[in-house]
Design a protein around this motif. Structure first.
Motif, PDB file in Angstrom:
ATOM      1  N   LEU A  67      -8.481  52.163 -76.526  1.00  8.91           N
ATOM      2  CA  LEU A  67      -8.932  52.194 -75.137  1.00  8.91           C
ATOM      3  C   LEU A  67      -8.954  50.812 -74.491  1.00  8.91           C
ATOM      4  O   LEU A  67      -8.986  50.703 -73.276  1.00  8.91           O
ATOM      5  CB  LEU A  67     -10.322  52.826 -75.048  1.00  8.91           C
ATOM      6  CG  LEU A  67     -10.406  54.278 -75.524  1.00  8.91           C
ATOM      7  CD1 LEU A  67     -11.840  54.756 -75.496  1.00  8.91           C
ATOM      8  CD2 LEU A  67      -9.500  55.174 -74.689  1.00  8.91           C
ATOM      9  N   LYS A  68      -8.961  49.765 -75.315  1.00  5.20           N
ATOM     10  CA  LYS A  68      -8.986  48.372 -74.848  1.00  5.20           C
ATOM     11  C   LYS A  68     -10.077  48.155 -73.802  1.00  5.20           C
ATOM     12  O   LYS A  68      -9.861  47.560 -72.753  1.00  5.20           O
ATOM     13  CB  LYS A  68      -7.642  47.967 -74.264  1.00  5.20           C
ATOM     14  CG  LYS A  68      -6.503  48.032 -75.232  1.00  5.20           C
ATOM     15  CD  LYS A  68      -5.981  46.676 -75.535  1.00  5.20           C
ATOM     16  CE  LYS A  68      -4.731  46.654 -76.353  1.00  5.20           C
ATOM     17  NZ  LYS A  68      -4.717  47.350 -77.587  1.00  5.20           N
ATOM     18  N   ASN A  69     -11.244  48.627 -74.155  1.00  5.76           N
ATOM     19  CA  ASN A  69     -12.364  48.420 -73.244  1.00  5.76           C
ATOM     20  C   ASN A  69     -13.624  48.453 -74.074  1.00  5.76           C
ATOM     21  O   ASN A  69     -13.695  49.120 -75.083  1.00  5.76           O
ATOM     22  CB  ASN A  69     -12.205  49.425 -72.115  1.00  5.76           C
ATOM     23  CG  ASN A  69     -13.310  50.369 -71.816  1.00  5.76           C
ATOM     24  OD1 ASN A  69     -14.434  50.234 -72.248  1.00  5.76           O
ATOM     25  ND2 ASN A  69     -12.956  51.352 -71.024  1.00  5.76           N
ATOM     26  N   ALA A  70     -14.574  47.703 -73.665  1.00  6.09           N
ATOM     27  CA  ALA A  70     -15.802  47.569 -74.448  1.00  6.09           C
ATOM     28  C   ALA A  70     -16.711  48.775 -74.275  1.00  6.09           C
ATOM     29  O   ALA A  70     -17.854  48.740 -74.688  1.00  6.09           O
ATOM     30  CB  ALA A  70     -16.545  46.296 -74.063  1.00  6.09           C
ATOM     31  N   PHE A  71     -16.178  49.845 -73.688  1.00  2.00           N
ATOM     32  CA  PHE A  71     -16.926  51.079 -73.414  1.00  2.00           C
ATOM     33  C   PHE A  71     -18.007  50.811 -72.380  1.00  2.00           C
ATOM     34  O   PHE A  71     -18.495  49.703 -72.245  1.00  2.00           O
ATOM     35  CB  PHE A  71     -17.637  51.655 -74.653  1.00  2.00           C
ATOM     36  CG  PHE A  71     -16.770  52.130 -75.753  1.00  2.00           C
ATOM     37  CD1 PHE A  71     -16.995  51.690 -77.046  1.00  2.00           C
ATOM     38  CD2 PHE A  71     -15.746  53.026 -75.528  1.00  2.00           C
ATOM     39  CE1 PHE A  71     -16.225  52.130 -78.079  1.00  2.00           C
ATOM     40  CE2 PHE A  71     -14.968  53.467 -76.566  1.00  2.00           C
ATOM     41  CZ  PHE A  71     -15.201  53.022 -77.849  1.00  2.00           C
ATOM     42  N   ASN A  72     -18.375  51.846 -71.736  1.00  2.00           N
ATOM     43  CA  ASN A  72     -19.629  51.804 -71.004  1.00  2.00           C
ATOM     44  C   ASN A  72     -20.659  51.827 -72.114  1.00  2.00           C
ATOM     45  O   ASN A  72     -20.714  52.752 -72.903  1.00  2.00           O
ATOM     46  CB  ASN A  72     -19.732  53.032 -70.105  1.00  2.00           C
ATOM     47  CG  ASN A  72     -21.041  53.108 -69.401  1.00  2.00           C
ATOM     48  OD1 ASN A  72     -22.079  52.691 -69.920  1.00  2.00           O
ATOM     49  ND2 ASN A  72     -21.010  53.638 -68.197  1.00  2.00           N
ATOM     50  N   TRP A  73     -21.467  50.794 -72.233  1.00  2.00           N
ATOM     51  CA  TRP A  73     -22.353  50.633 -73.384  1.00  2.00           C
ATOM     52  C   TRP A  73     -23.252  51.836 -73.618  1.00  2.00           C
ATOM     53  O   TRP A  73     -23.520  52.205 -74.750  1.00  2.00           O
ATOM     54  CB  TRP A  73     -23.191  49.361 -73.241  1.00  2.00           C
ATOM     55  CG  TRP A  73     -22.401  48.198 -73.715  1.00  2.00           C
ATOM     56  CD1 TRP A  73     -21.745  47.291 -72.956  1.00  2.00           C
ATOM     57  CD2 TRP A  73     -22.118  47.866 -75.066  1.00  2.00           C
ATOM     58  NE1 TRP A  73     -21.078  46.398 -73.756  1.00  2.00           N
ATOM     59  CE2 TRP A  73     -21.297  46.732 -75.066  1.00  2.00           C
ATOM     60  CE3 TRP A  73     -22.472  48.406 -76.290  1.00  2.00           C
ATOM     61  CZ2 TRP A  73     -20.833  46.134 -76.219  1.00  2.00           C
ATOM     62  CZ3 TRP A  73     -22.017  47.807 -77.445  1.00  2.00           C
ATOM     63  CH2 TRP A  73     -21.205  46.686 -77.396  1.00  2.00           C
ATOM     64  N   ILE A  74     -23.682  52.459 -72.573  1.00  2.00           N
ATOM     65  CA  ILE A  74     -24.552  53.627 -72.742  1.00  2.00           C
ATOM     66  C   ILE A  74     -23.802  54.720 -73.486  1.00  2.00           C
ATOM     67  O   ILE A  74     -24.284  55.268 -74.478  1.00  2.00           O
ATOM     68  CB  ILE A  74     -25.066  54.124 -71.378  1.00  2.00           C
ATOM     69  CG1 ILE A  74     -25.965  53.061 -70.745  1.00  2.00           C
ATOM     70  CG2 ILE A  74     -25.791  55.453 -71.516  1.00  2.00           C
ATOM     71  CD1 ILE A  74     -26.361  53.360 -69.319  1.00  2.00           C
ATOM     72  N   TYR A  75     -22.594  55.039 -73.023  1.00  2.00           N
ATOM     73  CA  TYR A  75     -21.809  56.102 -73.669  1.00  2.00           C
ATOM     74  C   TYR A  75     -21.374  55.701 -75.076  1.00  2.00           C
ATOM     75  O   TYR A  75     -21.357  56.525 -75.978  1.00  2.00           O
ATOM     76  CB  TYR A  75     -20.591  56.473 -72.822  1.00  2.00           C
ATOM     77  CG  TYR A  75     -20.959  57.100 -71.502  1.00  2.00           C
ATOM     78  CD1 TYR A  75     -21.743  58.242 -71.449  1.00  2.00           C
ATOM     79  CD2 TYR A  75     -20.531  56.529 -70.307  1.00  2.00           C
ATOM     80  CE1 TYR A  75     -22.094  58.809 -70.234  1.00  2.00           C
ATOM     81  CE2 TYR A  75     -20.881  57.090 -69.091  1.00  2.00           C
ATOM     82  CZ  TYR A  75     -21.658  58.240 -69.059  1.00  2.00           C
ATOM     83  OH  TYR A  75     -22.005  58.792 -67.872  1.00  2.00           O
ATOM     84  N   GLY A  76     -21.017  54.451 -75.243  1.00  2.00           N
ATOM     85  CA  GLY A  76     -20.595  53.984 -76.567  1.00  2.00           C
ATOM     86  C   GLY A  76     -21.707  54.080 -77.593  1.00  2.00           C
ATOM     87  O   GLY A  76     -21.515  54.582 -78.698  1.00  2.00           O
ATOM     88  N   VAL A  77     -22.892  53.613 -77.226  1.00  3.18           N
ATOM     89  CA  VAL A  77     -24.029  53.658 -78.145  1.00  3.18           C
ATOM     90  C   VAL A  77     -24.422  55.108 -78.430  1.00  3.18           C
ATOM     91  O   VAL A  77     -24.656  55.496 -79.580  1.00  3.18           O
ATOM     92  CB  VAL A  77     -25.227  52.851 -77.583  1.00  3.18           C
ATOM     93  CG1 VAL A  77     -26.491  53.103 -78.381  1.00  3.18           C
ATOM     94  CG2 VAL A  77     -24.887  51.366 -77.568  1.00  3.18           C
ATOM     95  N   ILE A  78     -24.469  55.922 -77.374  1.00  3.35           N
ATOM     96  CA  ILE A  78     -24.804  57.340 -77.565  1.00  3.35           C
ATOM     97  C   ILE A  78     -23.763  58.014 -78.450  1.00  3.35           C
ATOM     98  O   ILE A  78     -24.107  58.779 -79.359  1.00  3.35           O
ATOM     99  CB  ILE A  78     -24.940  58.065 -76.206  1.00  3.35           C
ATOM    100  CG1 ILE A  78     -26.191  57.576 -75.479  1.00  3.35           C
ATOM    101  CG2 ILE A  78     -24.990  59.583 -76.388  1.00  3.35           C
ATOM    102  CD1 ILE A  78     -26.309  58.054 -74.038  1.00  3.35           C
TER     103      ILE A  78
END
Length: 179
Positions: free
Chosen positions: A145-156
């Motif tokens: 995805l070459k993106n640090a994710f939306n942190w909320i969605y990534g952590v969840i």
């Protein structure tokens, strides 16, 4: 650009073999721990065989793969230094650090088992094996995805994935205990 693709391919090959080694070594730890609970002479025969298998896997496949994956990764970063400015790469490198810590802990467990020190249960090792799975998922999604994710969605997402792994582990343990 052609050199880049060759280096990237070699990096990916050695990442795959590194993870294969990590997944299998912990599985061998499970078998070795369970073999220690068998009656003699079965215990001695199995422990001798598992020590040979883990030695070969660890030093012929897993460690060389870790070193080569790292060398090719460094080469890629040399060819594409702009990646070091990207947030997704910072997060990926954090997971790579976690992978190295996981690898080093596996090395510590390997040495203990080679010296007939059984400090962990087979159930603990089965659960420990999932650590590499979580790291693998995180790194693959970051790289693709070459993106640090939306942190909320990534952590969840990683939290939910970890819970699912734990539930699967407990379910499988119940099935094993019924047999």
């Amino acid at each position: 650009m052609e050199l880049y693709n060759y280096i990237k391919s070699l990096h990916l090959i050695f990442v795959i073999t590194w993870f294969a080694g990590l997944f299998y070594i912990v599985r061998l730890f499970v078998y070795q721990i369970e073999a220690n609970q068998k009656p003699s002479p079965e215990r001695e025969i199995l422990l001798t065989q598992y020590k040979i298998m883990t030695y070969r896997l660890w030093f012929i496949i897993t460690w060389p793969s870790a070193v080569l994956a790292t060398l090719f990764a460094a080469w890629l970063l040399f060819l594409m230094p702009a990646w070091l400015q990207m947030p997704w790469m910072h997060v990926k490198l954090g997971f790579v650090l976690a992978l190295f810590l996981y690898h080093l802990k596996c090395h510590q467990i390997y040495k203990q088992l080679q010296n007939d020190k059984f400090n962990y249960s087979s159930n603990y090792m089965r659960l420990w094996n999932e650590g590499a799975t979580i790291i693998l998922f995180a790194v693959v999604f970051l790289v693709i995805l070459k993106n640090a994710f939306n942190w909320i969605y990534g952590v969840i997402g990683i939290f939910v994935f970890s819970i699912l792994i734990m539930l699967g582990f407990k379910f499988y343990k119940r099935i094993r205990e019924k047999k």
